[in-house]
Design an enzyme around this catalytic site. Structure first.
Site: not given
Length: 284
Positions: A33, A147, A179, A204
């Site tokens: 996505y 992702k 993260e 990411l």
């Protein structure tokens, strides 16, 4: 007003939107996505999102369902018909529907779904006061650079944060922060150096991260791309996160430890202002 959404070539009212129960996104989280912010009815960092989309699809040996130009027109039409001045466009691509089997089907047609969410993104109460976060062990799979729609553990971590009465969780692996649950993370050291985790399979590659780091370098601010520990974060002068929907969000507390004077720091506030200004200029 009921939203119009896009499903496999059709623009339909959201209550009429349907996909197969055999879709591999539903059965295996076999999908990717992207989320693109909308400012003044225009798309922010769209080209960057398309580059990352292609990389994610390539890593999963998944086909692009249509051209980038077609995706741009779909995004724009959804923004227009739903009258979104500020908010986001969510896009999801799965491998498609096939009888349940762990191996990739050879003939499945990819599923393409998009929808909008209208909401304020520039005026953010959390960014104004600064976010409070807690650290949580990072138990996600090892390919966080793709992702994918595998977001259950980030959801669990956000619920841990919510249960402790704070805004978000920062994820920790081997004593180092990877993260946030849905953002890249940064600290500012005592000498003003901005530190953020270097790119690898562990995090990411954020589109907003790349744009903000470009701003940092243009401003000739010192930056280090490396892992940093929880202890470093607790003693930092300030901290912040970046994401497509949060832009640059100051962090004022980590695990109950207040950073600086407990207010959004000057580095985060400056970068947020610059990022928003540049996004408004470059949005398409």
């Amino acid at each position: 007003m009921e939203r119009t959404v896009y499903v496999n070539g059709d623009y339909v009212p959201e209550r009429e939107a349907k996909i197969s129960v055999f879709d591999r996104g539903f059965l295996f989280a076999d999908g990717v996505y992207e989320v693109t912010s909308v400012l003044n009815g225009k798309l922010v960092d769209f080209a960057g999102h398309m580059r990352r989309l292609r990389r994610s699809l390539d890593e999963l040996q998944m086909r692009m369902p249509c051209s980038e130009e077609e995706l741009l027109q779909i995004h724009r039409k959804l923004v227009e018909v739903n009258a979104v001045a500020e908010g986001l466009v969510y896009m999801q691509i799965t491998r498609g529907a096939a009888d349940r089997d762990f191996t990739y089907p050879e003939s499945a047609t990819p599923t393409l779904v998009l929808f909008t969410q209208a909401r304020p993104v520039i005026a953010s109460p959390v960014a104004e006061r600064g976010a409070r976060v807690v650290t949580v062990e990072d138990l996600r799979w090892g390919r966080r650079d793709i992702k994918t729609v595998q977001l259950l553990y980030p959801s669990m971590a956000k619920m841990i944060a919510k249960g402790q009465g704070v805004d978000d969780a920062w994820l920790v692996q081997d004593g180092k922060i990877t993260e946030g649950t849905s953002n890249n993370t940064y600290i500012v050291t005592a000498d003003g150096t901005i530190v953020t985790r270097d790119l690898s399979h562990d995090i990411l590659p954020g589109i907003t991260r790349a744009a903000v780091l470009n701003c940092v370098r243009e401003l000739q601010m010192k930056v280090e791309e490396r892992a940093f520990s929880v202890e470093e974060a607790l003693s930092a002068r300030e901290a912040f996160s970046t994401s497509a929907t949060g832009f640059v969000c100051p962090v004022v507390e980590i695990d109950g430890t207040v950073l600086g004077d407990g207010k959004p720091g000057p580095v985060a506030r400056r970068l947020r202002q610059i990022y928003i200004e540049e996004s408004l200029k470059s949005a398409i």
